[in-house]
Design a protein around this motif. Structure first.
Motif, PDB file in Angstrom:
ATOM      1  N   UNK B  67     -23.474   2.386  11.631  1.00 24.98           N
ATOM      2  CA  UNK B  67     -24.380   2.146  12.699  1.00 24.98           C
ATOM      3  C   UNK B  67     -24.089   2.879  13.965  1.00 24.98           C
ATOM      4  N   UNK B  68     -24.765   3.819  14.596  1.00 20.18           N
ATOM      5  CA  UNK B  68     -24.472   4.427  15.710  1.00 20.18           C
ATOM      6  C   UNK B  68     -24.374   3.401  16.895  1.00 20.18           C
ATOM      7  N   UNK B  69     -23.734   3.421  17.752  1.00 19.68           N
ATOM      8  CA  UNK B  69     -23.418   2.530  18.821  1.00 19.68           C
ATOM      9  C   UNK B  69     -23.116   3.322  20.152  1.00 19.68           C
ATOM     10  N   UNK B  70     -23.419   2.817  21.253  1.00 13.65           N
ATOM     11  CA  UNK B  70     -23.327   3.601  22.448  1.00 13.65           C
ATOM     12  C   UNK B  70     -22.305   2.449  23.482  1.00 13.65           C
ATOM     13  N   UNK B  71     -21.180   3.099  24.082  1.00 14.85           N
ATOM     14  CA  UNK B  71     -20.563   2.230  24.843  1.00 14.85           C
ATOM     15  C   UNK B  71     -21.022   2.475  26.216  1.00 14.85           C
ATOM     16  N   UNK B  72     -21.487   1.452  26.932  1.00 10.11           N
ATOM     17  CA  UNK B  72     -21.690   1.733  28.499  1.00 10.11           C
ATOM     18  C   UNK B  72     -20.870   0.772  29.383  1.00 10.11           C
ATOM     19  N   UNK B  73     -20.602   1.295  30.762  1.00  8.90           N
ATOM     20  CA  UNK B  73     -20.134   0.456  31.754  1.00  8.90           C
ATOM     21  C   UNK B  73     -21.305  -0.155  32.229  1.00  8.90           C
ATOM     22  N   UNK B  74     -21.328  -1.564  32.179  1.00  8.65           N
ATOM     23  CA  UNK B  74     -22.262  -2.203  32.724  1.00  8.65           C
ATOM     24  C   UNK B  74     -22.042  -2.934  33.833  1.00  8.65           C
ATOM     25  N   UNK B  75     -22.730  -2.719  35.295  1.00 11.20           N
ATOM     26  CA  UNK B  75     -22.663  -3.369  36.365  1.00 11.20           C
ATOM     27  C   UNK B  75     -23.829  -4.567  36.234  1.00 11.20           C
ATOM     28  N   UNK B  76     -23.167  -5.608  36.118  1.00  8.07           N
ATOM     29  CA  UNK B  76     -24.048  -6.920  36.183  1.00  8.07           C
ATOM     30  C   UNK B  76     -24.318  -7.136  37.761  1.00  8.07           C
ATOM     31  N   UNK B  77     -25.635  -6.602  37.844  1.00  2.06           N
ATOM     32  CA  UNK B  77     -26.169  -6.579  39.214  1.00  2.06           C
ATOM     33  C   UNK B  77     -26.619  -8.183  39.895  1.00  2.06           C
ATOM     34  N   UNK B  78     -26.076  -8.997  40.553  1.00  2.00           N
ATOM     35  CA  UNK B  78     -26.439 -10.206  40.784  1.00  2.00           C
ATOM     36  C   UNK B  78     -27.800 -10.450  41.180  1.00  2.00           C
ATOM     37  N   UNK B  79     -28.503  -9.260  41.745  1.00  2.00           N
ATOM     38  CA  UNK B  79     -29.715  -9.317  42.296  1.00  2.00           C
ATOM     39  C   UNK B  79     -30.906  -9.405  41.159  1.00  2.00           C
ATOM     40  N   UNK B  80     -30.446  -9.128  40.022  1.00  2.00           N
ATOM     41  CA  UNK B  80     -31.078  -9.018  38.758  1.00  2.00           C
ATOM     42  C   UNK B  80     -31.416 -10.230  38.075  1.00  2.00           C
ATOM     43  N   UNK B  81     -30.154 -11.081  38.380  1.00  2.00           N
ATOM     44  CA  UNK B  81     -30.094 -12.183  37.451  1.00  2.00           C
ATOM     45  C   UNK B  81     -30.030 -13.630  38.279  1.00  2.00           C
ATOM     46  N   UNK B 188     -18.571  11.321  25.217  1.00  2.00           N
ATOM     47  CA  UNK B 188     -17.806  10.348  24.153  1.00  2.00           C
ATOM     48  C   UNK B 188     -18.331   8.892  24.023  1.00  2.00           C
ATOM     49  N   UNK B 189     -19.448   8.606  24.455  1.00  2.00           N
ATOM     50  CA  UNK B 189     -19.959   7.250  24.533  1.00  2.00           C
ATOM     51  C   UNK B 189     -20.308   6.920  22.967  1.00  2.00           C
ATOM     52  N   UNK B 190     -20.916   8.103  22.461  1.00  2.00           N
ATOM     53  CA  UNK B 190     -21.540   7.455  20.989  1.00  2.00           C
ATOM     54  C   UNK B 190     -20.621   7.505  19.949  1.00  2.00           C
ATOM     55  N   UNK B 191     -20.593   6.305  19.079  1.00  2.00           N
ATOM     56  CA  UNK B 191     -19.659   6.207  18.091  1.00  2.00           C
ATOM     57  C   UNK B 191     -20.378   5.628  16.877  1.00  2.00           C
ATOM     58  N   UNK B 192     -19.711   5.754  15.723  1.00  2.00           N
ATOM     59  CA  UNK B 192     -20.671   5.252  14.486  1.00  2.00           C
ATOM     60  C   UNK B 192     -19.667   4.570  13.801  1.00  2.00           C
ATOM     61  N   UNK B 193     -19.249   3.212  14.113  1.00  2.78           N
ATOM     62  CA  UNK B 193     -18.521   2.359  13.529  1.00  2.78           C
ATOM     63  C   UNK B 193     -19.131   1.706  12.316  1.00  2.78           C
ATOM     64  N   UNK B 194     -18.336   0.971  11.278  1.00  2.00           N
ATOM     65  CA  UNK B 194     -18.909   0.342  10.084  1.00  2.00           C
ATOM     66  C   UNK B 194     -19.815  -0.879  10.650  1.00  2.00           C
ATOM     67  N   UNK B 195     -20.969  -0.812   9.840  1.00  3.00           N
ATOM     68  CA  UNK B 195     -22.372  -1.763  10.211  1.00  3.00           C
ATOM     69  C   UNK B 195     -21.879  -2.992   9.707  1.00  3.00           C
ATOM     70  N   UNK B 196     -21.127  -3.825  10.532  1.00 10.56           N
ATOM     71  CA  UNK B 196     -20.774  -5.251   9.861  1.00 10.56           C
ATOM     72  C   UNK B 196     -21.788  -5.892  10.472  1.00 10.56           C
TER      73      UNK B 196
END
Lengths: 265, 434
Positions: B67-81, B188-196
């Motif tokens: 399954x294709x996955x994408x790896x992101x750096x996510x800033x968890x914005x306190x204003x949104x939550x 280089x953020x896209x990967x295709x690991x085993x689809x567990x």
């Protein structure tokens, strides 16, 4: 090794163990045993001989009611052991078979250990109070079956792993383990080689001291070697019954003579 | 035959007989060859078909095991939550904002552009993030690395199932979307690991999230119910019929009908279950318990027939031996015959259960093809089973379900092969020589 029947033994004066009067057996429509009267003496070997299909095995199986397990088989007449009618309604065939042991044509040990083979009968009849008791019973039975020395070191080995002759002696040990009074043997040597046959015959001769032995055999030599009394069956009739010696040397009936001289059969 | 034939031709008047035999011999040999030829042809045909089936399953199904996955750096914005109500947070916006950082030239305040960008991420990504935050609220205000599945079209693109050469109008993904994906790919953020997730997720509307957990658990409950009911009943019936029942017209009638029962089409059992179990007894719909009950009806004849055959195969000498030392009828059966027949009975049972595992029609009729997104925790919860899950997926329009259907079939086949292998192993292991 084989004692010739002792002519001095007067069978008529011996105790009668089994009496059969007017026994008829039907397999469905087939009349397999026709009006058989016979008295079987205690502590002796009686052999039933006759050509295939003459009814000797059928009659043997009446003596411990093994025929009960065949649906279409019907037994009439009167069979008594020690004066008790074994076909009486109050007699449980299970109890009867503990008293009348049986050894079959093909050695048929259970696919269990040698010990469990012999211990099975005493266990289901509750003959042993504890393990030590049972050990004693098993050893005694195996000694009577003349196989103790061969198997005493491997009682846990499967009974089916023994040779044919050993298996048959194990089956004899299994049959005597419930302390029967009568031992029925249905062609016990027909699946064995001559050496194993000789061992089993020797054993039968020893068993005569403690049991009433009835043996069905196809071999006239065997009948002559092991039995004191012989009954000749032909086509469902008991043709002649008497001292083994007399049956083989001086038969009264013409059919018996033709059979023992090899002209019919 | 010419006179020069070197073979033995018999002497004198026997010669004629030998010639006749010899002529017949050629004919017999020819017949044997033809028969063998047919046999080999039949086996060859069967193997070819099996090979084609497996090859087609593997060729489409193997894609579903990654399954294709994408790896992101996510800033968890306190204003949104909002801290007082974490699950209500704007996790979708958090994700699309995070995605925006990789596309400096795009304007994330433009909602349309933002939507196109975030379509790369699976719809389930926001829930993955939500679950993480709910579990560990201290993550709020931090930047975390998050690996989430891409949505199905991008997965297809990454697996080469969407042809970039197709004219844009006929393509699932527009040029702009492909470009977005390529940008992430170059970073280089896209990967295709085993689809567990295929085994650990329950069903979902989104193929990239859909898994077989619900179906596996459902099938487990179905088979358990089926076994618990059919095994004792089947063996009991077989023992009675084989060992104790009088042989008369009634038992003949029962025997014929058991054999008939084994041949009744499974859909009929499904209708019966629908009418009786659900209609009359008011049992729950879609419940594995009802499915197991229904399949037990189908498996029981198989078990009865296998048990009777195994009981019959125990040599009569063993029965005689036991009877001869004074065992009663039930002791003969339970202490000698049944233990010896057990390997055969188990083999028959496993084969019956394997059949039940693959049975689809009755389960469809009792509603086990429902869309259920969590695994059943008891046999009375709604669930699907493996074959009905395959049915559901095969029926789904999303492209991603095509490979998942094949993958599910492979999983089902894997279970069936395992069960049959166990049956063969038991038969070999406990086979007795008499």
């Amino acid at each position: 090794m084989y004692d010739a029947p002792n002519p001095a033994t007067n069978v008529d004066q011996q105790d009668i163990k089994i009496t059969a009067k007017g026994v008829q057996v039907y397999y469905g429509e087939t009349h397999a045993i026709k009006d058989v009267d016979v008295n079987i003496v205690d502590r002796a070997v009686t052999s039933f001989i006759g050509p295939s299909g003459c009814g000797k095995s059928t009659f043997l199986r009446c003596l411990n009611r093994m025929n009960d397990t065949i649906d279409i088989c019907r037994v009439e007449g009167d069979i008594r052991i020690d004066g008790d009618d074994i076909y009486d309604k109050r007699v449980d065939p299970v109890q009867l078979r503990a008293k009348v042991g049986m050894v079959f044509q093909k050695p048929n040990p259970f696919p269990k250990s040698i010990y469990d083979n012999v211990a099975y009968g005493p266990r289901i009849h509750g003959l042993a109070k504890n393990k030590a008791d049972l050990d004693v019973i098993v050893e005694r039975a195996l000694r009577r079956g003349a196989i103790w020395d061969e198997v005493k070191d491997r009682l846990d080995a499967p009974g089916t792993g023994l040779s044919g002759g050993q298996q048959q002696r194990l089956c004899i040990a299994r049959a005597v383990a419930t302390e029967p009074e009568v031992l029925l043997m249905d062609e016990p040597c027909s699946a064995l080689d001559p050496i194993a046959t000789a061992q089993v015959e020797e054993l039968i001769d020893e068993l005569r001291r403690d049991y009433t032995v009835v043996i069905v055999t196809h071999s006239m030599q065997q009948a002559a070697r092991v039995s004191q009394k012989t009954a000749f069956f032909h086509l469902g009739d008991l043709v002649e019954y008497g001292e083994t010696d007399q049956i083989f040397t001086n038969p009264k009936d013409e059919r018996t003579e033709r059979y023992v001289t090899g002209r019919i059969g | 035959m010419s006179d020069t034939t070197p073979e033995y031709r018999g002497a004198g008047h026997h010669g004629g007989t030998m010639d006749t035999v010899r002529k017949g011999l050629a004919k017999r040999k020819r017949k044997q060859m033809i028969l063998q030829g047919f046999g080999i042809a039949a086996i060859g045909f069967a193997l070819t078909v099996l090979f084609i089936l497996l090859a087609s399953l593997f060729s489409t199904g193997y894609q579903a095991f990654t399954q294709t996955h994408v790896e992101l750096d996510v800033f968890v914005d306190p204003q949104e939550i909002p801290e007082e109500n974490l699950p209500r947070g704007g996790f979708r916006d958090v994700l699309s904002d995070s995605l925006g950082q990789y596309f400096p030239e795009s304007d994330m305040t433009d909602r349309a552009e933002a939507r196109v960008l975030s379509s790369i991420l699976s719809n389930g990504a926001q829930f993955t993030l939500r679950d993480m935050i709910v579990e560990d609220p201290s993550l709020i205000g931090q930047t975390i690395s998050l690996k989430v599945a891409t949505s199905d079209p991008y997965d297809q693109l990454n697996k080469g199932l969407i042809d970039r050469d197709t004219p844009e109008d006929f393509r699932r993904l527009k040029d702009e979307e492909i470009q977005n994906f390529d940008t992430l790919s170059e970073l280089g953020l896209i990967s295709k690991p085993l689809n567990t997730g295929l085994l650990t997720n329950a069903d979902s509307r989104f193929p990239e999230l859909a898994g077989l957990k619900g179906a596996l658990v459902g099938s487990f409950w179905v088979l358990l119910t089926c076994f618990v009911i059919s095994f004792p009943l089947g063996i009991g019936a077989a023992i009675y019929l084989e060992e104790f029942a009088p042989k008369n017209k009634v038992s003949d009638f029962i025997e014929v009908n058991i054999n008939n029962l084994a041949a009744v089409p499974s859909v009929v059992f499904g209708l019966l279950a629908l009418a009786v179990f659900i209609g009359w007894f008011g049992m729950p719909r879609s419940a594995p318990f009802v499915g197991g009950l229904t399949l037990a009806l189908m498996t029981m004849p198989t078990i009865i027939i296998a048990t009777r055959a195994s009981l019959k195969a125990v040599p009569p000498s063993i029965r005689e031996a036991a009877l001869g030392v004074g065992a009663s009828k039930h002791q003969v059966v339970f202490q000698h015959v049944l233990p010896l027949a057990m390997p055969g009975i188990l083999t028959g049972t496993i084969i019956g259960l394997a059949q039940a595992l693959g049975e689809t029609a009755p389960l469809l009729l009792i509603g086990m093809n429902a869309f259920i997104t969590s695994a059943a925790s008891s046999p009375f919860d709604s669930a699907t089973a493996l074959p009905t899950q395959i049915f559901i997926w095969a029926d789904s329009p999303e492209r991603g379900f095509v490979s998942r259907t094949s993958a599910a079939i492979l999983v089902l086949l894997g279970f069936l092969i395992t069960m049959n292998a166990i049956a063969i192993f038991l038969r070999q292991r406990f086979q007795r020589k008499w």
